[in-house]
Design an enzyme around this catalytic site. Structure first.
Site: not given
Length: 310
Positions: A115-117, A119
């Site tokens: 996920g972006c968060y 990462t």
């Protein structure tokens, strides 16, 4: 013969970004499904099974369904949903997680895109855990802001279309107020933490970009390290690779502010160490594009690794 790539969910936000990144590639054959046929299960199954790599840009349940359609088939999978990120049979697709992670991705049949968060959060937490500076039971907090494209087509429409019946006029809003979030399990697992972090996500009125912050007390870390020693742990962890840049301390100290859109449109990530020896506090900051290293860019990076390409 060129590798065949099928993006299941190519008409969504992440899928469209991946298609854009692959548009100029002459070393791949892109299999595609017309938007009006995207719910045709038989056609989807045919394309999934014809691909060398299927990139799933689907909701969790649909990703599980697609993976089930490929059981017993040779197609390799990159799943961008949260469905398989903590599953023992899937390799976590953060190539810079630890020294052998890129090789694991190269050899894997099943890869779960981060996920972006997570990462951003894991990129800051994991080096300190591996260096022995951060105990597994440290009460970690993660604060973050993302561009609104992270919410997919529905949020994009609500943010951009003033005539939308559920139009959002807010410039910046906090959500996940119950402190329950789908990204917490992977933060805990790959951050090597005993407890899930307290995670406070927010969204700003900008399309792409992200800041993730992990504040810590130096005096509560093992050995009571200096800012320099914390920075060195990050720099050593990411030495020798090109995607994650650990910003020099002097450069970070000279910054008057951090722009969440700094790396919008790119696939890299910057890590900064801020703080004060006098206060005994440090703020670790990751800056990335929520659709770059935080989603579509990472999926393409993983695809290249799996195909043995640059």
């Amino acid at each position: 013969m060129k590798p065949k790539i099928f993006i299941d969910g190519e008409h969504g936000t992440t899928g469209l970004q991946i298609r854009t990144r692959l548009a100029g590639r002459t070393d791949l054959e892109i299999l595609s499904i017309p938007e009006e046929e995207r719910r045709n299960k038989d056609l989807r199954a045919e394309l999934l099974r014809a691909a060398d790599i299927a990139i799933l840009c689907l909701p969790d349940d649909a990703s599980r369904e697609a993976a089930a359609l490929l059981e017993g088939h040779k197609t390799r999978i990159i799943d961008t949903s949260t469905a398989h990120r903590t599953h023992a049979d899937w390799v976590y697709g953060f190539a810079e997680l630890e020294p052998m992670q890129a090789q694991r991705i190269r050899e894997a049949r099943l890869v779960a895109n981060p996920g972006c968060y997570p990462t951003g959060a894991i990129s800051l937490i994991r080096p300190l855990r591996d260096a022995g500076l951060l105990n597994s039971d440290y009460p970690v907090t993660v604060n973050a802001v993302s561009g609104y494209t992270g919410g997919g087509k529905q949020m994009i429409a609500r943010m951009e279309d003033a005539t939308h019946p559920e139009h959002m006029a807010e410039n910046h809003f906090l959500y996940g107020l119950s402190l329950k979030h789908k990204h917490l399990p992977e933060m805990k697992l790959y951050g090597r933490l005993d407890h899930a972090p307290i995670f406070a996500p927010s969204v700003g009125r900008f399309p792409q970009g992200m800041i993730v912050q992990v504040p810590l007390y130096l005096g509560l870390l093992n050995g009571k390290p200096t800012l320099h020693e914390v920075h060195q742990a990050l720099a050593a962890h990411y030495s020798g690779q090109k995607i994650v840049r650990v910003v020099p301390l002097e450069e970070s100290a000279a910054l008057p502010l951090i722009d969440a859109e700094l790396l919008a449109g790119t696939d890299g990530m910057n890590l900064c160490v801020f703080g004060s020896e006098e206060s005994g506090q440090v703020n670790l900051v990751a800056v990335l594009d929520n659709l770059g290293k935080g989603a579509s860019g990472a999926a393409v990076q993983n695809m290249n690794l799996m195909l043995g390409l640059s």
